[in-house]
Design an enzyme around this catalytic site. Structure first.
Site, mmCIF file in Angstrom:
data_model
loop_
_atom_site.group_PDB
_atom_site.id
_atom_site.type_symbol
_atom_site.label_atom_id
_atom_site.label_comp_id
_atom_site.label_asym_id
_atom_site.label_seq_id
_atom_site.Cartn_x
_atom_site.Cartn_y
_atom_site.Cartn_z
ATOM 1 N N ILE A 64 88.194 69.923 26.211
ATOM 2 C CA ILE A 64 88.774 69.002 25.215
ATOM 3 C C ILE A 64 90.240 69.387 25.056
ATOM 4 O O ILE A 64 90.550 70.491 24.616
ATOM 5 C CB ILE A 64 88.025 69.116 23.874
ATOM 6 C CG1 ILE A 64 86.549 68.740 24.062
ATOM 7 C CG2 ILE A 64 88.678 68.220 22.823
ATOM 8 C CD1 ILE A 64 86.300 67.339 24.577
ATOM 9 N N HIS A 145 83.267 66.114 7.652
ATOM 10 C CA HIS A 145 83.762 65.302 6.529
ATOM 11 C C HIS A 145 85.236 65.005 6.748
ATOM 12 O O HIS A 145 85.999 65.863 7.224
ATOM 13 C CB HIS A 145 83.495 65.969 5.177
ATOM 14 C CG HIS A 145 84.368 67.133 4.818
ATOM 15 N ND1 HIS A 145 85.607 66.992 4.210
ATOM 16 C CD2 HIS A 145 84.167 68.470 4.950
ATOM 17 C CE1 HIS A 145 86.115 68.188 3.981
ATOM 18 N NE2 HIS A 145 85.289 69.090 4.427
ATOM 19 N N GLU A 191 82.865 64.585 0.679
ATOM 20 C CA GLU A 191 82.190 65.897 0.790
ATOM 21 C C GLU A 191 82.680 66.813 -0.308
ATOM 22 O O GLU A 191 81.941 67.586 -0.885
ATOM 23 C CB GLU A 191 82.482 66.500 2.164
ATOM 24 C CG GLU A 191 81.733 67.803 2.461
ATOM 25 C CD GLU A 191 82.463 69.074 1.985
ATOM 26 O OE1 GLU A 191 83.653 68.957 1.602
ATOM 27 O OE2 GLU A 191 81.842 70.135 1.959
ATOM 28 N N ASP A 220 83.002 71.873 9.885
ATOM 29 C CA ASP A 220 83.802 71.816 8.661
ATOM 30 C C ASP A 220 84.649 73.079 8.611
ATOM 31 O O ASP A 220 84.136 74.178 8.414
ATOM 32 C CB ASP A 220 82.868 71.744 7.444
ATOM 33 C CG ASP A 220 83.634 71.645 6.130
ATOM 34 O OD1 ASP A 220 82.975 71.555 5.083
ATOM 35 O OD2 ASP A 220 84.893 71.689 6.156
ATOM 36 N N ASP A 322 91.158 75.140 19.569
ATOM 37 C CA ASP A 322 90.886 74.811 20.973
ATOM 38 C C ASP A 322 89.479 75.277 21.361
ATOM 39 O O ASP A 322 88.675 74.512 21.905
ATOM 40 C CB ASP A 322 91.932 75.506 21.853
ATOM 41 C CG ASP A 322 91.892 74.994 23.300
ATOM 42 O OD1 ASP A 322 92.467 75.661 24.177
ATOM 43 O OD2 ASP A 322 91.276 73.939 23.543
HETATM 44 N N1 DTR Z 1 82.580 73.722 1.388
HETATM 45 C C1 DTR Z 1 83.490 73.452 2.479
HETATM 46 C C2 DTR Z 1 84.110 74.705 3.037
HETATM 47 C C3 DTR Z 1 83.161 75.811 3.201
HETATM 48 C C4 DTR Z 1 83.071 76.921 2.449
HETATM 49 N N2 DTR Z 1 82.107 77.740 2.944
HETATM 50 C C5 DTR Z 1 81.542 77.153 4.000
HETATM 51 C C6 DTR Z 1 80.503 77.541 4.839
HETATM 52 C C7 DTR Z 1 80.127 76.678 5.894
HETATM 53 C C8 DTR Z 1 80.769 75.428 6.052
HETATM 54 C C9 DTR Z 1 81.811 75.036 5.174
HETATM 55 C C10 DTR Z 1 82.174 75.921 4.178
HETATM 56 C C11 DTR Z 1 84.602 72.575 2.004
HETATM 57 O O1 DTR Z 1 85.321 72.961 1.094
HETATM 58 O O2 DTR Z 1 84.766 71.498 2.573
HETATM 59 ZN ZN ZN Z 2 86.872 71.693 1.150
HETATM 60 ZN ZN ZN Z 3 85.388 71.082 4.274
#
Ligand code: DTR
Ligand code: ZN
Ligand code: ZN
Ligand code: CA
Length: 458
Positions: A64, A145, A191, A220, A322
């Site tokens: 990618i 998200h 989200e 995410d 990457d």
């Molecule tokens: N809640 C997500 C960011 C986040 C924080 N801890 C984790 C663990 C696994 C995936 C995402 C996250 C956000 O703020 O969008």
């Molecule tokens: Zn967030």
């Molecule tokens: Zn997030």
């Protein structure tokens, strides 16, 4: 790079050279009935099991391009700048982000759906993109998200995941991938308000349809500036797939333990869907041991701009973005392809054959000898046709009997370049030995190309 070995060659049962062109074997013809012959058959498919060994799947998934992923981030950044500095739920920057992503997917041949919902008095939007074809009863999903917090542009959180799965989807289109399983991509709204968009999607998905999702992959925050390499510890098959990818890079990973309820995989997991994903870290602090194995700065957060206005395009670690973008493609290819059937003898012709623009059909021949009986119901036809605006091109396999088996129809909307794909054809009514032909015709003016090479695997 054009393969220049002239003439027909029989190559041993397992060919490494041609493998560079051939996508995972056993990929089914997506809904195109063979002309005047029994229709093509889909390769047998079973549960959520990577279709190939790690090394083979790494060979099949494309790289990618980081530049493409970052170009999407630049677009999302510009959208935020033009809309009050963010891409948050209920703000104009979010819908503009949806429209950007949707435009790319529509142009690439995806079937897109915008699902609306209401949260905190504002309209929210999920963007769902289906890649036509594959077994509708076995769906591999990848999601991120698309919304940011109101504080900023949200480049790492979560432009990074959104851009990575967008570019992976575009790579699926470029490859004209025809996996055994159906591919679906999703960009979630709201989200940051509590997984609202993904919860709405899962809640409104009929139970029977939820059961068809063999895996949901969540991305995410995958470009954190002080990155860690975390793999969700949920479905073991998905987890192993990501671990195999990183083992291939020689990059150690850790299990993501604290993320269970914290991103869009949670509603899927709660509904019994196998889930997995990748994470490069948020506001937690990188330890000395982690800095030792991953580099970066110990005693500092993985992303010190988490949910802040400084979550800009400068808040991205290119290496992490990457690697994780390539991991997305690796997992999508590996988890959606059919199990690789044993490979029989392969016959190929790598001589270039020019395809006249909007003109007569041309053929490239392969003479098969030394086999007995008829061809199999799962004859694999791997093609490498270089042609701008591939929608102009119609491809057929013509058997020794003269029967034509349609591989690819023309399309007035498929503007992408090149047809590099493997089709599975039920050629069991043909004798195996004889002269087989790949027939190509350009049926629309402008844009030209050539057959770069093709092969038959019995
Ligand atoms: N809640 C997500 C960011 C986040 C924080 N801890 C984790 C663990 C696994 C995936 C995402 C996250 C956000 O703020 O969008
Ligand atoms: Zn967030
Ligand atoms: Zn997030
Ligand atoms: Ca043309």
């Amino acid at each position: 790079m054009k393969l220049s070995v002239p003439g027909v060659r029989r190559i041993p049962a397992v060919s490494s050279r041609f493998a560079r062109v051939v996508l995972p074997a056993g990929l089914a013809l997506a809904g195109l009935a063979a002309a005047t012959a029994p229709s093509a058959t889909a390769a047998p498919v079973d549960s959520l099991r990577p279709a190939q060994s790690a090394s083979a799947a790494v060979l099949a998934a494309p790289d990618i391009p980081l530049a493409n992923v970052k170009a999407h981030l630049t677009q999302l950044s510009s959208i935020a700048a033009a809309n009050g500095g963010n891409r948050a739920h209920g703000r104009p920057g979010y819908l503009a982000s949806v429209n950007y992503v949707k435009g790319k997917l529509d142009a690439a041949g995806f079937t897109t759906t915008v699902q609306q919902f209401t949260s905190s008095g504002a309209t929210g939007y999920n963007l769902i993109a289906d890649w036509p074809g594959g077994d509708p009863n076995q769906i591999v999903m990848a999601g991120s998200h698309l919304d940011s917090v109101t504080a900023g542009a949200g480049m790492n959180d979560n432009g990074s995941g959104s851009a990575a799965i967008l570019e992976t989807a575009l790579a699926v289109s470029r490859a004209q991938l025809q996996p055994a399983k159906h591919l679906r991509f999703a960009w979630w709204g709201a989200e940051e308000l509590g997984l609202v968009g993904s919860r709405y999607y899962v809640t409104n998905l009929p139970t029977a349809d939820r059961a068809k999702i063999t895996g949901y992959l969540n991305f995410d925050m995958i470009g954190s500036p002080n990155p860690g390499y975390f793999v969700y510890d949920d479905d073991p098959t998905i987890e192993q797939t990501f671990k195999d990818y990183y083992a291939g890079l020689g990059v150690p990973t850790e299990i993501e333990t604290e993320g269970d309820g914290r991103s869009d995989h949670a509603p899927f997991k709660n509904a019994g869907v196998p889930v997995g994903g990748l994470f490069s870290g948020a506001d937690y602090i990188k330890t000395a041991a982690q800095a030792q194995k991953w580099g970066g700065t110990s005693g500092q957060a993985f992303d010190r701009c988490y949910h802040s206005s400084c979550d800009t395009t400068a808040n991205i670690n290119d290496t992490a973005l990457d690697r994780n973008s390539d991991a997305v493609a690796y997992a999508v290819w590996a988890l959606s392809a059919a199990p690789v059937p044993p490979t029989g003898p392969t016959f190929e012709n790598l001589t270039d054959v020019a395809i006249p623009d909007n003109g007569a059909a041309v053929t490239s021949a392969v003479t098969v000898t030394g086999l007995s009986g008829n061809a199999p119901p799962t004859l694999r036809v791997s093609v490498d046709v270089r042609h701008t605006w591939r929608g102009d091109v119609v491809l057929d396999l013509v058997g020794p009997s003269g029967t034509a088996y349609r591989l690819k129809n023309s399309s007035s909307s498929d503007s992408a370049d090149n047809v590099i794909a493997t089709y599975t054809v039920n050629a069991s009514s043909e004798l195996a030995n004889g002269t087989w032909r790949l027939r190509a015709q350009d049926v629309a003016s402008q844009d030209t190309g050539y057959i770069n090479g093709w092969s038959l695997t019995f």
